[in-house]
Design a protein around this motif. Structure first.
Motif, PDB file in Angstrom:
ATOM      1  N   GLY A  41       0.818  -1.208   0.000  1.00  0.00           N
ATOM      2  CA  GLY A  41       0.000   0.000   0.000  1.00  0.00           C
ATOM      3  C   GLY A  41       0.846   1.250   0.000  1.00  0.00           C
ATOM      4  N   PRO A  42       0.259   2.393  -0.417  1.00  0.00           N
ATOM      5  CA  PRO A  42       0.996   3.665  -0.426  1.00  0.00           C
ATOM      6  C   PRO A  42       1.015   4.307   0.954  1.00  0.00           C
ATOM      7  CG  PRO A  42      -1.212   3.992  -1.293  1.00  0.00           C
ATOM      8  CD  PRO A  42      -1.096   2.527  -0.982  1.00  0.00           C
ATOM      9  N   ILE A  43       2.005   3.957   1.759  1.00  0.00           N
ATOM     10  CA  ILE A  43       2.081   4.459   3.128  1.00  0.00           C
ATOM     11  C   ILE A  43       2.817   5.799   3.201  1.00  0.00           C
ATOM     12  CG2 ILE A  43       2.767   3.866   5.501  1.00  0.00           C
ATOM     13  CD1 ILE A  43       0.539   2.128   4.273  1.00  0.00           C
ATOM     14  N   THR A  88       3.774   5.274  -3.197  1.00  0.00           N
ATOM     15  CA  THR A  88       2.965   5.867  -4.270  1.00  0.00           C
ATOM     16  C   THR A  88       3.753   5.919  -5.585  1.00  0.00           C
ATOM     17  OG1 THR A  88       1.988   7.227  -2.500  1.00  0.00           O
ATOM     18  CG2 THR A  88       1.229   7.633  -4.710  1.00  0.00           C
ATOM     19  N   LYS A  89       4.584   4.887  -5.824  1.00  0.00           N
ATOM     20  CA  LYS A  89       5.380   4.792  -7.051  1.00  0.00           C
ATOM     21  C   LYS A  89       5.181   3.408  -7.653  1.00  0.00           C
ATOM     22  CE  LYS A  89       8.987   7.787  -5.097  1.00  0.00           C
ATOM     23  NZ  LYS A  89      10.411   7.835  -4.632  1.00  0.00           N
ATOM     24  N   VAL A  90       4.865   3.364  -8.941  1.00  0.00           N
ATOM     25  CA  VAL A  90       4.530   2.096  -9.570  1.00  0.00           C
ATOM     26  C   VAL A  90       5.693   1.108  -9.539  1.00  0.00           C
ATOM     27  CG1 VAL A  90       5.100   2.924 -11.902  1.00  0.00           C
ATOM     28  CG2 VAL A  90       3.487   1.025 -11.602  1.00  0.00           C
ATOM     29  N   GLU A  91       6.912   1.591  -9.774  1.00  0.00           N
ATOM     30  CA  GLU A  91       8.054   0.677  -9.799  1.00  0.00           C
ATOM     31  C   GLU A  91       8.355   0.117  -8.418  1.00  0.00           C
ATOM     32  OE1 GLU A  91       9.701   4.844  -9.163  1.00  0.00           O
ATOM     33  OE2 GLU A  91       8.141   3.900 -10.404  1.00  0.00           O
ATOM     34  N   VAL A  92       8.096   0.937  -7.393  1.00  0.00           N
ATOM     35  CA  VAL A  92       8.311   0.470  -6.026  1.00  0.00           C
ATOM     36  C   VAL A  92       7.245  -0.551  -5.645  1.00  0.00           C
ATOM     37  CG1 VAL A  92       8.407   1.155  -3.599  1.00  0.00           C
ATOM     38  CG2 VAL A  92       9.451   2.605  -5.349  1.00  0.00           C
ATOM     39  N   ALA A  93       6.015  -0.334  -6.087  1.00  0.00           N
ATOM     40  CA  ALA A  93       4.932  -1.277  -5.784  1.00  0.00           C
ATOM     41  C   ALA A  93       5.270  -2.675  -6.287  1.00  0.00           C
ATOM     42  CB  ALA A  93       3.624  -0.793  -6.403  1.00  0.00           C
ATOM     43  N   ARG A  94       5.753  -2.772  -7.503  1.00  0.00           N
ATOM     44  CA  ARG A  94       6.084  -4.081  -8.059  1.00  0.00           C
ATOM     45  C   ARG A  94       7.279  -4.702  -7.347  1.00  0.00           C
ATOM     46  NH1 ARG A  94       5.476  -7.092 -13.046  1.00  0.00           N
ATOM     47  NH2 ARG A  94       7.275  -8.478 -13.294  1.00  0.00           N
ATOM     48  N   SER A  95       8.316  -3.897  -7.109  1.00  0.00           N
ATOM     49  CA  SER A  95       9.513  -4.452  -6.474  1.00  0.00           C
ATOM     50  C   SER A  95       9.232  -4.888  -5.042  1.00  0.00           C
ATOM     51  CB  SER A  95      10.659  -3.437  -6.509  1.00  0.00           C
ATOM     52  OG  SER A  95      10.354  -2.301  -5.733  1.00  0.00           O
ATOM     53  N   GLU A  96       8.379  -4.150  -4.338  1.00  0.00           N
ATOM     54  CA  GLU A  96       8.020  -4.527  -2.977  1.00  0.00           C
ATOM     55  C   GLU A  96       7.165  -5.789  -2.950  1.00  0.00           C
ATOM     56  OE1 GLU A  96       8.803  -2.831   0.449  1.00  0.00           O
ATOM     57  OE2 GLU A  96      10.339  -3.132  -1.076  1.00  0.00           O
ATOM     58  N   ALA A  97       6.263  -5.920  -3.922  1.00  0.00           N
ATOM     59  CA  ALA A  97       5.483  -7.156  -4.010  1.00  0.00           C
ATOM     60  C   ALA A  97       6.401  -8.340  -4.272  1.00  0.00           C
ATOM     61  CB  ALA A  97       4.431  -7.033  -5.109  1.00  0.00           C
ATOM     62  N   ASP A  98       7.386  -8.141  -5.131  1.00  0.00           N
ATOM     63  CA  ASP A  98       8.355  -9.200  -5.432  1.00  0.00           C
ATOM     64  C   ASP A  98       9.159  -9.556  -4.177  1.00  0.00           C
ATOM     65  OD1 ASP A  98       9.629 -11.000  -7.150  1.00  0.00           O
ATOM     66  OD2 ASP A  98      11.221  -9.574  -7.620  1.00  0.00           O
ATOM     67  N   ARG A  99       9.508  -8.527  -3.403  1.00  0.00           N
ATOM     68  CA  ARG A  99      10.245  -8.784  -2.178  1.00  0.00           C
ATOM     69  C   ARG A  99       9.410  -9.591  -1.184  1.00  0.00           C
ATOM     70  NH1 ARG A  99      10.380  -6.875   2.710  1.00  0.00           N
ATOM     71  NH2 ARG A  99       8.932  -5.148   2.300  1.00  0.00           N
ATOM     72  N   ALA A 105       5.469 -14.680   1.125  1.00  0.00           N
ATOM     73  CA  ALA A 105       4.048 -14.380   0.969  1.00  0.00           C
ATOM     74  C   ALA A 105       3.394 -15.415   0.068  1.00  0.00           C
ATOM     75  CB  ALA A 105       3.857 -12.981   0.391  1.00  0.00           C
ATOM     76  N   GLN A 106       2.321 -16.034   0.570  1.00  0.00           N
ATOM     77  CA  GLN A 106       1.613 -17.075  -0.181  1.00  0.00           C
ATOM     78  C   GLN A 106       0.401 -16.532  -0.915  1.00  0.00           C
ATOM     79  OE1 GLN A 106       1.802 -18.777   3.708  1.00  0.00           O
ATOM     80  NE2 GLN A 106       2.253 -20.799   2.881  1.00  0.00           N
ATOM     81  N   LEU A 107      -0.057 -15.353  -0.520  1.00  0.00           N
ATOM     82  CA  LEU A 107      -1.127 -14.640  -1.186  1.00  0.00           C
ATOM     83  C   LEU A 107      -0.804 -13.159  -1.123  1.00  0.00           C
ATOM     84  CD1 LEU A 107      -2.604 -16.933   0.927  1.00  0.00           C
ATOM     85  CD2 LEU A 107      -4.500 -16.390  -0.585  1.00  0.00           C
ATOM     86  N   LEU A 108      -1.467 -12.374  -1.984  1.00  0.00           N
ATOM     87  CA  LEU A 108      -1.254 -10.937  -2.020  1.00  0.00           C
ATOM     88  C   LEU A 108      -2.585 -10.201  -2.028  1.00  0.00           C
ATOM     89  CD1 LEU A 108       1.489 -10.636  -4.807  1.00  0.00           C
ATOM     90  CD2 LEU A 108       1.860 -10.292  -2.355  1.00  0.00           C
ATOM     91  N   THR A 109      -2.583  -8.975  -1.506  1.00  0.00           N
ATOM     92  CA  THR A 109      -3.688  -8.048  -1.672  1.00  0.00           C
ATOM     93  C   THR A 109      -3.121  -6.638  -1.614  1.00  0.00           C
ATOM     94  OG1 THR A 109      -5.955  -7.497  -0.986  1.00  0.00           O
ATOM     95  CG2 THR A 109      -4.320  -7.852   0.773  1.00  0.00           C
ATOM     96  N   GLY A 110      -3.976  -5.646  -1.884  1.00  0.00           N
ATOM     97  CA  GLY A 110      -3.545  -4.259  -1.747  1.00  0.00           C
ATOM     98  C   GLY A 110      -3.073  -3.607  -3.030  1.00  0.00           C
ATOM     99  N   ALA A 111      -2.476  -2.419  -2.871  1.00  0.00           N
ATOM    100  CA  ALA A 111      -1.822  -1.549  -3.865  1.00  0.00           C
ATOM    101  C   ALA A 111      -2.591  -0.273  -4.147  1.00  0.00           C
ATOM    102  CB  ALA A 111      -1.479  -2.261  -5.160  1.00  0.00           C
ATOM    103  N   ALA A 115      -2.396   1.714 -11.666  1.00  0.00           N
ATOM    104  CA  ALA A 115      -1.139   1.362 -12.339  1.00  0.00           C
ATOM    105  C   ALA A 115      -0.292   0.443 -11.466  1.00  0.00           C
ATOM    106  CB  ALA A 115      -0.360   2.621 -12.692  1.00  0.00           C
ATOM    107  N   HIS A 116      -0.325   0.651 -10.161  1.00  0.00           N
ATOM    108  CA  HIS A 116       0.417  -0.210  -9.242  1.00  0.00           C
ATOM    109  C   HIS A 116      -0.183  -1.614  -9.227  1.00  0.00           C
ATOM    110  CE1 HIS A 116       1.651   3.584  -6.703  1.00  0.00           C
ATOM    111  NE2 HIS A 116       1.784   3.759  -8.002  1.00  0.00           N
ATOM    112  N   VAL A 117      -1.516  -1.669  -9.199  1.00  0.00           N
ATOM    113  CA  VAL A 117      -2.207  -2.960  -9.208  1.00  0.00           C
ATOM    114  C   VAL A 117      -1.902  -3.716 -10.494  1.00  0.00           C
ATOM    115  CG1 VAL A 117      -4.471  -4.076  -9.258  1.00  0.00           C
ATOM    116  CG2 VAL A 117      -4.043  -2.201  -7.662  1.00  0.00           C
TER     117      VAL A 117
END
Length: 421
Positions: A41-43, A88-99, A105-111, A115-117
């Motif tokens: 999420g955009p914290i 609140t940055k699209v490239e960070v959203a993807r890299s953080e999800a990858d991390r 993480a076995q499941l994901l939610t949020g973003a 564009a981040h989603v």
């Protein structure tokens, strides 16, 4: 279960660095087996306020599931949230999800941000991690993945959405506007649509225009005006809108641009019957209301919303306010909370964290324990969307957002046309 107080400062600042299991309250950490769910999420950044609400919604729902005994079909396995800040940055959203996936993480939610989603969706699909989108309306996100599976490019769809789609937003907005105008005995004829020129704004405005064309209501869209998502000045766009002599301005805004737009409308003294968004964040958040004061009074927004006629929603809202120093439980917290409940239901039926078993359970979902305004239980269609997800028309009344339409979920009577100054 031990209660952990979450202050606004902690959510909007301190929690920026609180990613991974160390950020999760002890009440969400299992002594034995845990199921790890990544929440992005955009914290920090322009959407920090809504991101903090989303995160608190996820935490409260996970605490509720754990307090009720966890996932009983998996010997009481408890939910462990792995938290990440997209900044609140699209490239960070993807890299953080990858991390987070790398961290287990076995499941994901949020973003939150479309564009981040979209970026996380492609990653989740590639990595075979079930991703339940809690908030975003862009139809293309689930549609593109469903198409790739249908055409045989991929075997299984791992991305699903609990939130209403842009098509639903558009149809409901035209319907609600038409009904409210009729109920009020008002006849606005000319409407100007203004939209943030990003994936969300383009998709949402196109959906509204398509719904308007199909319904052929008594009002005409006389002009459609885009503006930059990161705009710092909307004087030119508002001047063009004013020149079109609208009765209603229908904006699709982000939080920052909502402030710019309403301040500029007042500055240029645009004579309107009302400002009615077909569905946008930024027109009901506490920060916007505090800053805009009377400028946002009577503004309407056809938005996804908690169902406050539901006693369970009222109870959650009270706890949300207590844990957030009085913040209002709106769509941001509610849809993330509901998504977590749906994941709990899915895991209970799947009795496994195997991604294909989870997907099989998602497809059979019929979850009647939702807390948002809807047309029925949460289910998922062949595109991965929840066809029963819906919206309500809210209005700022007495400096608070209130549901005013449809009648069956309304908290107060709407005010339209807006009283002239």
């Amino acid at each position: 279960m031990r209660s952990v107080r979450v202050s606004r400062r902690r959510f909007l600042k301190g929690m920026a660095a609180a990613t991974g299991a160390a950020a999760v309250p002890r009440s969400l950490r299992a002594q034995g087996k845990t199921i790890k769910i990544g929440v992005v999420g955009p914290i920090t950044g322009a959407m920090a306020e809504v991101g903090g609400d989303c995160r608190l919604g996820a935490l409260l729902a996970a605490e509720t599931i754990n307090a009720a005994g966890g996932i009983k079909s998996m010997a009481g396995a408890r939910l462990e949230l792995l938290l990440a800040d997209s900044e609140t940055k699209v490239e960070v959203a993807r890299s953080e999800a990858d991390r987070l996936i790398g961290a287990g993480a076995q499941l994901l939610t949020g973003a939150f941000h479309s564009a981040h989603v979209a970026a996380i969706s492609s990653l989740a699909q590639q990595r075979r991690v079930p991703y339940l989108i809690d908030i975003t309306a862009a139809d293309s996100i689930t549609a593109n993945i469903a198409k790739s599976v249908r055409e045989g490019q991929q075997k299984v769809q791992y991305v699903y959405r609990n939130f209403p789609s842009a098509v639903t937003f558009g149809k409901n907005a035209v319907k609600y506007m038409t009904e409210i105008f009729r109920e009020a005995g008002a006849s606005p004829r000319r409407m100007v649509v203004m939209y943030s020129n990003d994936l969300f704004g383009k998709t949402a405005s196109a959906g509204f225009e398509a719904a308007h064309k199909a319904a052929n209501p008594g009002f005409e869209i006389v002009q459609t005006l885009p503006f930059p998502e990161t705009a710092s000045d909307l004087s030119t766009e508002v001047a063009r809108a004013k020149a079109a002599r609208p009765d209603v301005i229908a904006p699709f805004t982000r939080p920052a641009t909502a402030i710019l737009l309403l301040e500029e409308i007042a500055k240029q003294r645009v004579d309107l019957m009302g400002v009615i968004s077909p569905g946008a964040p930024g027109l009901y958040e506490p920060g916007q209301i505090r800053q805009l004061k009377e400028l946002i009074e009577h503004v309407m927004d056809a938005a996804p919303w908690p169902n406050y006629k539901n006693p369970a929603t009222q109870k959650i809202a009270a706890e949300f306010a207590r844990r957030s120093n009085g913040r209002y439980f709106d769509a941001s917290g509610a849809y993330t909370y509901e998504a977590m409940l749906v994941l709990g239901d899915v895991l209970e039926r799947a009795a496994s964290t195997d991604p294909d078993a989870v997907v099989a359970a998602i497809k059979k979902t019929s979850f009647a324990g939702g807390i948002t305004v809807s047309n029925g239980p949460v289910t998922f269609n062949e595109t991965g969307d929840n066809p029963n997800a819906s919206t309500a028309m809210i209005q700022i009344l007495g400096q608070k957002p209130r549901v005013v339409w449809p009648r069956e979920v309304a908290e107060q009577k709407f005010v339209f046309p807006r009283p002239k100054k």
